[in-house]
Motif scaffolding. Structure first.
Motif, PDB file in Angstrom:
ATOM      1  N   ARG A 168     -12.636  20.220  33.516  1.00 11.91           N
ATOM      2  CA  ARG A 168     -12.647  18.956  34.257  1.00 11.91           C
ATOM      3  C   ARG A 168     -11.824  17.882  33.540  1.00 11.91           C
ATOM      4  O   ARG A 168     -11.891  16.701  33.911  1.00 11.91           O
ATOM      5  N   LEU A 169     -11.095  18.262  32.529  1.00 12.53           N
ATOM      6  CA  LEU A 169     -10.363  17.297  31.714  1.00 12.53           C
ATOM      7  C   LEU A 169      -9.340  16.513  32.530  1.00 12.53           C
ATOM      8  O   LEU A 169      -9.257  15.283  32.431  1.00 12.53           O
ATOM      9  N   ARG A 170      -8.528  17.205  33.328  1.00 16.91           N
ATOM     10  CA  ARG A 170      -7.490  16.496  34.083  1.00 16.91           C
ATOM     11  C   ARG A 170      -8.099  15.480  35.051  1.00 16.91           C
ATOM     12  O   ARG A 170      -7.605  14.352  35.177  1.00 16.91           O
ATOM     13  N   ASN A 171      -9.151  15.866  35.728  1.00 15.76           N
ATOM     14  CA  ASN A 171      -9.794  14.937  36.664  1.00 15.76           C
ATOM     15  C   ASN A 171     -10.353  13.731  35.921  1.00 15.76           C
ATOM     16  O   ASN A 171     -10.294  12.596  36.421  1.00 15.76           O
ATOM     17  N   GLU A 172     -10.924  13.988  34.736  1.00 14.48           N
ATOM     18  CA  GLU A 172     -11.505  12.892  33.974  1.00 14.48           C
ATOM     19  C   GLU A 172     -10.416  11.948  33.465  1.00 14.48           C
ATOM     20  O   GLU A 172     -10.600  10.722  33.445  1.00 14.48           O
ATOM     21  N   ASP A 205       0.547   6.910  39.350  1.00 12.14           N
ATOM     22  CA  ASP A 205      -0.052   7.230  40.654  1.00 12.14           C
ATOM     23  C   ASP A 205      -1.291   8.104  40.528  1.00 12.14           C
ATOM     24  O   ASP A 205      -1.883   8.506  41.536  1.00 12.14           O
ATOM     25  N   GLY A 206      -1.718   8.429  39.301  1.00  9.58           N
ATOM     26  CA  GLY A 206      -2.940   9.202  39.089  1.00  9.58           C
ATOM     27  C   GLY A 206      -2.742  10.679  38.884  1.00  9.58           C
ATOM     28  O   GLY A 206      -3.689  11.391  38.538  1.00  9.58           O
ATOM     29  N   THR A 207      -1.533  11.182  39.103  1.00 10.69           N
ATOM     30  CA  THR A 207      -1.286  12.602  38.863  1.00 10.69           C
ATOM     31  C   THR A 207      -1.272  12.881  37.358  1.00 10.69           C
ATOM     32  O   THR A 207      -0.855  12.045  36.563  1.00 10.69           O
ATOM     33  N   VAL A 208      -1.738  14.076  36.995  1.00 16.13           N
ATOM     34  CA  VAL A 208      -1.847  14.452  35.582  1.00 16.13           C
ATOM     35  C   VAL A 208      -1.134  15.777  35.360  1.00 16.13           C
ATOM     36  O   VAL A 208      -1.340  16.745  36.110  1.00 16.13           O
ATOM     37  N   ALA A 209      -0.292  15.820  34.348  1.00 10.06           N
ATOM     38  CA  ALA A 209       0.448  17.042  34.012  1.00 10.06           C
ATOM     39  C   ALA A 209       0.258  17.384  32.541  1.00 10.06           C
ATOM     40  O   ALA A 209       0.101  16.499  31.697  1.00 10.06           O
ATOM     41  N   GLU A 210       0.261  18.666  32.267  1.00  7.41           N
ATOM     42  CA  GLU A 210       0.146  19.137  30.887  1.00  7.41           C
ATOM     43  C   GLU A 210       1.543  19.279  30.283  1.00  7.41           C
ATOM     44  O   GLU A 210       2.437  19.841  30.909  1.00  7.41           O
ATOM     45  N   LEU A 211       1.724  18.750  29.058  1.00 15.35           N
ATOM     46  CA  LEU A 211       3.014  18.849  28.367  1.00 15.35           C
ATOM     47  C   LEU A 211       2.943  20.004  27.374  1.00 15.35           C
ATOM     48  O   LEU A 211       2.525  19.851  26.231  1.00 15.35           O
ATOM     49  N   VAL A 249     -12.570  18.036  22.385  1.00 17.30           N
ATOM     50  CA  VAL A 249     -12.621  17.587  23.775  1.00 17.30           C
ATOM     51  C   VAL A 249     -12.687  18.781  24.711  1.00 17.30           C
ATOM     52  O   VAL A 249     -13.569  18.880  25.576  1.00 17.30           O
ATOM     53  N   THR A 250     -11.760  19.699  24.576  1.00 16.61           N
ATOM     54  CA  THR A 250     -11.679  20.836  25.501  1.00 16.61           C
ATOM     55  C   THR A 250     -12.815  21.833  25.306  1.00 16.61           C
ATOM     56  O   THR A 250     -13.220  22.516  26.250  1.00 16.61           O
ATOM     57  N   GLU A 251     -13.353  21.926  24.081  1.00 12.14           N
ATOM     58  CA  GLU A 251     -14.371  22.939  23.794  1.00 12.14           C
ATOM     59  C   GLU A 251     -15.798  22.417  23.923  1.00 12.14           C
ATOM     60  O   GLU A 251     -16.755  23.161  23.669  1.00 12.14           O
ATOM     61  N   ALA A 252     -15.972  21.159  24.287  1.00 10.03           N
ATOM     62  CA  ALA A 252     -17.314  20.642  24.545  1.00 10.03           C
ATOM     63  C   ALA A 252     -17.918  21.408  25.726  1.00 10.03           C
ATOM     64  O   ALA A 252     -17.257  21.641  26.737  1.00 10.03           O
ATOM     65  N   ARG A 253     -19.197  21.800  25.585  1.00  9.57           N
ATOM     66  CA  ARG A 253     -19.802  22.665  26.598  1.00  9.57           C
ATOM     67  C   ARG A 253     -21.069  22.039  27.172  1.00  9.57           C
ATOM     68  O   ARG A 253     -21.902  21.504  26.432  1.00  9.57           O
ATOM     69  N   ALA A 254     -21.176  22.130  28.492  1.00 14.03           N
ATOM     70  CA  ALA A 254     -22.366  21.622  29.175  1.00 14.03           C
ATOM     71  C   ALA A 254     -23.506  22.626  29.042  1.00 14.03           C
ATOM     72  O   ALA A 254     -23.333  23.744  28.547  1.00 14.03           O
ATOM     73  N   ALA A 255     -24.691  22.246  29.501  1.00 14.07           N
ATOM     74  CA  ALA A 255     -25.857  23.119  29.383  1.00 14.07           C
ATOM     75  C   ALA A 255     -25.680  24.419  30.145  1.00 14.07           C
ATOM     76  O   ALA A 255     -26.224  25.460  29.753  1.00 14.07           O
ATOM     77  N   ASP A 256     -24.898  24.394  31.235  1.00 16.49           N
ATOM     78  CA  ASP A 256     -24.694  25.614  32.027  1.00 16.49           C
ATOM     79  C   ASP A 256     -23.547  26.478  31.503  1.00 16.49           C
ATOM     80  O   ASP A 256     -23.184  27.476  32.132  1.00 16.49           O
ATOM     81  N   GLY A 257     -22.956  26.078  30.352  1.00 15.38           N
ATOM     82  CA  GLY A 257     -21.886  26.875  29.752  1.00 15.38           C
ATOM     83  C   GLY A 257     -20.493  26.463  30.157  1.00 15.38           C
ATOM     84  O   GLY A 257     -19.502  27.025  29.673  1.00 15.38           O
ATOM     85  N   THR A 258     -20.386  25.478  31.020  1.00 15.40           N
ATOM     86  CA  THR A 258     -19.073  25.018  31.472  1.00 15.40           C
ATOM     87  C   THR A 258     -18.375  24.234  30.365  1.00 15.40           C
ATOM     88  O   THR A 258     -18.986  23.364  29.727  1.00 15.40           O
ATOM     89  N   VAL A 285     -16.852  12.791  27.373  1.00 13.42           N
ATOM     90  CA  VAL A 285     -17.048  14.091  26.726  1.00 13.42           C
ATOM     91  C   VAL A 285     -18.435  14.163  26.105  1.00 13.42           C
ATOM     92  O   VAL A 285     -19.145  15.166  26.235  1.00 13.42           O
ATOM     93  N   VAL A 286     -18.838  13.096  25.391  1.00 14.90           N
ATOM     94  CA  VAL A 286     -20.146  13.075  24.729  1.00 14.90           C
ATOM     95  C   VAL A 286     -21.262  13.199  25.759  1.00 14.90           C
ATOM     96  O   VAL A 286     -22.254  13.922  25.553  1.00 14.90           O
ATOM     97  N   GLU A 287     -21.135  12.509  26.896  1.00 10.88           N
ATOM     98  CA  GLU A 287     -22.155  12.579  27.939  1.00 10.88           C
ATOM     99  C   GLU A 287     -22.203  13.966  28.574  1.00 10.88           C
ATOM    100  O   GLU A 287     -23.272  14.427  28.999  1.00 10.88           O
ATOM    101  N   PHE A 288     -21.077  14.645  28.597  1.00 11.27           N
ATOM    102  CA  PHE A 288     -20.985  15.952  29.250  1.00 11.27           C
ATOM    103  C   PHE A 288     -21.589  17.053  28.398  1.00 11.27           C
ATOM    104  O   PHE A 288     -22.299  17.928  28.900  1.00 11.27           O
ATOM    105  N   ARG A 289     -21.345  17.005  27.109  1.00 13.12           N
ATOM    106  CA  ARG A 289     -21.670  18.164  26.275  1.00 13.12           C
ATOM    107  C   ARG A 289     -23.160  18.219  25.915  1.00 13.12           C
ATOM    108  O   ARG A 289     -23.794  17.226  25.605  1.00 13.12           O
ATOM    109  N   ALA A 290     -23.659  19.458  25.973  1.00 11.67           N
ATOM    110  CA  ALA A 290     -25.014  19.722  25.532  1.00 11.67           C
ATOM    111  C   ALA A 290     -24.992  20.529  24.240  1.00 11.67           C
ATOM    112  O   ALA A 290     -25.934  20.481  23.457  1.00 11.67           O
ATOM    113  N   THR A 291     -23.909  21.261  24.039  1.00 10.76           N
ATOM    114  CA  THR A 291     -23.726  22.041  22.809  1.00 10.76           C
ATOM    115  C   THR A 291     -22.314  21.825  22.305  1.00 10.76           C
ATOM    116  O   THR A 291     -21.419  21.418  23.042  1.00 10.76           O
TER     117      THR A 291
END
Length: 564
Positions: free
Chosen positions: A515-519, A460-466, A501-510, A542-548
């Motif tokens: 945004r992993l669960r939404n993605e 149904d699209g819900t995402v949970a962390e195990l 995946v989790t440590e990829a960072r955008a240009a603004d530092g995010t 992830v590749v498209e998101f990360r700047a650093t």
């Protein structure tokens, strides 16, 4: 083992009328060492026979067949050859008679235990029983030791093959590569190793190693000058076929019981040609102190020699570094994922920066019993040759253990022990998930060793962390693993990934973690026909998101599909 032997010898020495207890270890009619205690010298004395003494078994004083059921026999000390070490110990202790019991040991050896007394009348039924029990304990202990050693050899051999090939491929310096082959092989694979190369001046040893540092010079001299060994190597070069020699086949050379010096301990040798791109480059020779090891090692020696030859023959030009890194990185990953009924697997790997050294991310999928599968993903700290070697060791060790039916707890424990023995400064994280079909989807049980928690995307699209916390591998000898379980229904997906995946960072530092669960929810929304691209789409996002961030990205996804 020494403490057990001391206790057994002390027990026999304390029995009424016993003057001395002597144990001998034989192999191929050769006495190798002797252990003894006497009333005058109650502290155990262990003597290794520097100059091996040959003697027919029946002449040793223990006449029962060593390959049968242990039996106690009684003899007079005067019947022994007075020059034999055990005869001298018994005589010096004042013994005139002795009871003996012999038992077979592994690898064609045997042990003989003797209890000396003042006369036959003191050798009663109780003493006979105790002596037989001691001999049987020694026999059982020897079997357990050999079984444990065989298991260790299998484990080390599998890990070594992965690590050695990665180390050889990751070096751009030929001399460094060949030195590393010999050093890594000893004592993991054999007691000695010599690598010869065909140079303009002829066949020359370029690297050698021996488990005994004091025998390095001897091995180097044999490798460079011995005509018997040179002739054997030339036979391999001429035929292009591997050669294994043992027993009488070693006669006339620098190895085997009939030789002298350090070579007496060698029971077998193997010689493999180093061939690459249609050329024979040299030979790779291993020396074994145990024939059983030589026989068990034959299955991977040819592969090892081929990989060594390819590394030696490869170009060391710096401009090939990029292709080398990418090729090696792909070599660490499975060429394809297995097909599991009712389950769709997808994977993706993105190199963080191909101008850097090899990364440490890995994943694999191993088909299991009852139509299930074991998924694994992990990450070695850092980059470079050492990280690549540990990556290969981790993935191939786990895969080999799972293929042999090991449980995740046992497999992770074995890998942790191997990493701790490496004494490396790097640690490893790992996540293992076992999926078993149950008619309504898949039962999932997962174990974590310090790895990022996986995500469960429901249909149904819900995402949970195990969540499953656990200790890092390769840091402490005793660790604890986090574990949990969940049920995967048709349309549900288990998403496993590394910290790239989790440590990829955008240009603004995010961080992408925010945004992993939404993605995951968005990328998993596509139907079953697109399911094999789930992991690829997530990695691409992830590749498209990360700047650093130069860390590699690994993603492994398992989606349960409707079977009807």
């Amino acid at each position: 083992m020494t403490a057990l032997a001391d206790a057994l010898y002390d027990m026999l020495l304390r029995m009424p009328g016993v003057l001395a207890v002597v144990g001998t270890h034989w192999s191929g009619g050769v006495l190798h060492y002797l252990r003894s205690v006497t009333l005058a010298e109650p502290t155990a004395s262990l003597v290794e026979i520097e100059r091996p003494i040959e003697c027919a078994y029946g002449e040793s004083g223990a006449t029962a067949a060593p390959d049968g059921d242990p039996a106690v026999t009684v003899h007079e000390v005067s019947e022994l050859d007075a020059a034999m070490p055990h005869a001298r110990v018994l005589a010096a202790a004042g013994a005139r008679s002795f009871a003996a019991c012999a038992v077979p040991l592994g690898q064609g050896g045997w042990a003989s235990f003797m209890v000396g007394t003042a006369g036959r009348d003191t050798i009663d039924a109780t003493l006979r029983t105790r002596l037989k029990q001691v001999a049987e304990v020694a026999m059982v202990s020897d079997r357990r030791i050999l079984a444990r050693r065989a298991d260790e050899v299998r484990q080390v051999s599998d890990a070594f093959l992965a690590e050695a090939s990665l180390q050889m491929d990751s070096s751009l310096d030929v001399k460094s590569t060949v030195r590393r082959v010999a050093r890594t092989a000893v004592p993991a694979i054999a007691e000695g190793c010599v690598l010869h190369l065909c140079l303009p001046e002829g066949l020359k040893p370029v690297s050698f190693a021996h488990m005994d540092a004091g025998e390095q010079q001897w091995l180097g001299k044999v490798a460079a000058e011995d005509p018997w060994l040179t002739e054997a190597l030339q036979r391999v070069l001429g035929s292009g076929q591997a050669l294994a020699l043992r027993g009488e086949e070693l006669r006339g050379g620098p190895f085997g019981p009939a030789s002298s010096g350090a070579g007496r301990a060698v029971r077998a040798i193997s010689v493999n040609p180093l061939s690459a791109r249609g050329r024979v480059l040299g030979t790779l020779t291993f020396l074994y102190h145990r024939v059983i090891v030589a026989e068990g090692a034959s299955r991977f020696l040819a592969d090892l020699a081929d990989r060594a030859a390819l590394a030696i023959d490869s170009s060391t030009l710096y401009e090939q570094r990029r292709r080398h890194v990418v090729s090696l990185q792909r070599h660490l990953l499975p060429s394809e994922l297995p097909r599991i009924p009712g389950l769709t697997l997808s994977s993706a790997y993105e190199v963080g920066d191909v101008s850097l050294d090899v990364g440490g991310d890995f994943y694999d999928a191993v088909p299991g019993a009852r139509g299930g599968v074991t998924l694994l993903i992990g990450d070695v700290c850092g980059r470079g040759a050492e990280a690549a070697a540990l990556t290969g060791l981790a993935r191939h060790t786990l895969r080999a253990l799972f293929e042999d039916g090991s449980t995740p707890e046992h497999a992770l424990e074995r890998l942790n022990q191997a990493l701790v023995r490496e004494s490396t400064s790097r640690f490893v994280t790992a996540l293992v998930a076992v999926l078993v079909p149950d008619g309504e989807g898949f039962r999932v049980r997962y174990w974590s060793a310090g790895h990022p928690a996986p995500l469960l995307r429901r249909a149904d699209g819900t995402v949970a962390e195990l969540v499953a916390h656990g200790d890092l591998l390769g840091v402490l000898p005793d660790i604890e693993y986090g574990s949990g379980s969940v049920h995967l229904k048709p349309g549900d997906a288990l998403v496993m990934f590394t910290d790239g995946v989790t440590e990829a960072r955008a240009a603004d530092g995010t961080f992408f973690e925010s945004r992993l669960r939404n993605e995951v929810a968005r990328q998993g929304a596509q139907g079953a026909g697109e399911a094999r691209g789930f992991a690829g789409r997530l990695a691409e996002a992830v590749v498209e998101f990360r700047a650093t961030g130069a860390d590699d990205i690994a993603v492994l996804v398992a989606r349960a599909e409707a079977t009807g």
